[in-house]
Write an enzyme that holds these catalytic residues in place. Structure first.
Site, PDB file in Angstrom:
ATOM      1  N   SER A  87       0.840  -1.195   0.000  1.00  0.00           N
ATOM      2  CA  SER A  87       0.000   0.000   0.000  1.00  0.00           C
ATOM      3  C   SER A  87       0.878   1.249   0.000  1.00  0.00           C
ATOM      4  O   SER A  87       1.626   1.493  -0.934  1.00  0.00           O
ATOM      5  CB  SER A  87      -0.961  -0.036   1.191  1.00  0.00           C
ATOM      6  OG  SER A  87      -1.921   0.982   1.105  1.00  0.00           O
ATOM      7  N   HIS A 195      -8.516   1.059  -0.144  1.00  0.00           N
ATOM      8  CA  HIS A 195      -8.488   0.111  -1.267  1.00  0.00           C
ATOM      9  C   HIS A 195      -9.881  -0.420  -1.603  1.00  0.00           C
ATOM     10  O   HIS A 195     -10.050  -1.591  -1.934  1.00  0.00           O
ATOM     11  CB  HIS A 195      -7.507  -1.043  -0.981  1.00  0.00           C
ATOM     12  CG  HIS A 195      -6.117  -0.559  -0.728  1.00  0.00           C
ATOM     13  ND1 HIS A 195      -5.318  -0.060  -1.730  1.00  0.00           N
ATOM     14  CD2 HIS A 195      -5.399  -0.445   0.418  1.00  0.00           C
ATOM     15  CE1 HIS A 195      -4.167   0.336  -1.213  1.00  0.00           C
ATOM     16  NE2 HIS A 195      -4.195   0.107   0.089  1.00  0.00           N
TER      17      HIS A 195
END
Length: 312
Positions: A87, A195
């Site tokens: 991430s 996400h």
């Protein structure tokens, strides 16, 4: 011994995480430069629990600690042949590879943190880790629990470790369903549904900031969260950085791509050891070490002597 450096993302932070790097010149230089670019003392902020609870601060702070760890590894003689970041950690991987210079990387990370924090306020949500179900079973739980809400598999971390992201009611239904089926569900301490489509408001400001940055060919490939593959095209990397915010983190696929490319040593640069554990699961028999201090960096350099002094 081909070495891939792994960079942790949000969730790995802890109070005082910048302190270990202040005692090494290479790490201290990164922290000072990032602080100057941000207009905020990263080291002091990392000692403040309230600051660390803010997505807007913790993302650039983690980026600074990740990159400080990498620079210390380099100073100790380790030469990476590839990188991957989970991430937020992908921005550290891009800066480490030279695909982004530090001012552009910090500007993108700061905008990413602000935009995701604003999106979380506008479209609240949460995340939960499912331990036990396969990826297909996790997807089936999403389908059954979603109803009319947002619920997706956000992190494909390992064979039986997935993270769901979505609206609070949908996540609660998924947790109850998972427990009924004998799985563990662990709610994550996050500020939003990262996400997932709930992050779509963050796309426009992030895309604008990324468009203003210069992306260069990296010195070594970076395994993308979005594609799960090794990438070295600057324009592809530019687009993937934006898409990553609303796309699943395909971490297991990225690890398998690194293994298929011949990497058998993984050094986690930054706070925590989550990625080290995932690397050991994804690539059995590989060397995987967490590098959370200059001492650990020296030990890692000694453990991968074949990589020292080589250009990756």
């Amino acid at each position: 011994m081909p070495v891939a450096v792994l960079f942790p993302g949000q969730g790995s932070q802890y109070a005082g995480m910048a302190d270990p790097w202040t005692v090494h010149g290479a790490g201290r230089a990164v922290l000072e430069e990032v602080s100057e670019l941000l207009g905020r003392d990263v080291v002091a902020g990392c000692r403040d629990e309230e600051a660390l609870a803010s997505t807007g601060f913790v993302q650039p702070a983690l980026f600074a600690c990740d990159l400080a760890a990498f620079r210390v590894l380099e100073a100790e003689g380790v030469r990476a042949g590839a990188a991957a970041g989970h991430s937020l950690g992908e921005l550290a991987a891009l800066a480490a590879s030279g695909a982004l210079d530090l001012p552009d990387a910090v500007a993108i990370v700061a905008e990413r943190g602000r935009a995701m924090e604003a999106a979380a306020r506008a479209r609240p949500g949460t995340m939960t880790a499912l331990l036990g179900p396969t990826l297909e079973e996790a997807r089936a739980i999403c389908e059954e629990a979603r109803g009319g809400d947002v619920l997706v598999v956000a992190n494909e971390n390992a064979e039986r470790q997935a993270v769901l992201s979505g609206s609070v009611p949908a996540v609660e239904r998924a947790e109850a369903l998972a427990r009924e089926r004998g799985a563990r569900a662990v709610r994550l301490r996050v500020a939003g549904a990262f996400h997932s489509p709930l992050m779509e408001p963050a796309l426009e400001p992030l895309r604008a900031r990324v468009a203003a940055a210069r992306f260069r060919p990296p010195r070594f490939p970076v395994a993308s969260n979005v594609s799960g593959a090794l990438e070295d095209d600057p324009e592809v990397l530019r687009e993937l950085v934006v898409r990553q915010v609303v796309s699943p983190v395909r971490w297991e696929a990225a690890m398998r791509a690194l293994a298929a490319a011949g990497f058998d040593a993984f050094l986690e640069a930054g706070p925590g050891d989550v990625l080290t554990k995932l690397a050991r699961r994804a690539v059995p028999g590989a060397l995987a070490l967490a590098v959370g201090s200059p001492e650990a960096a020296r030990e890692a350099a000694a453990a991968v002597p074949a990589a020292a002094g080589e250009d990756g």
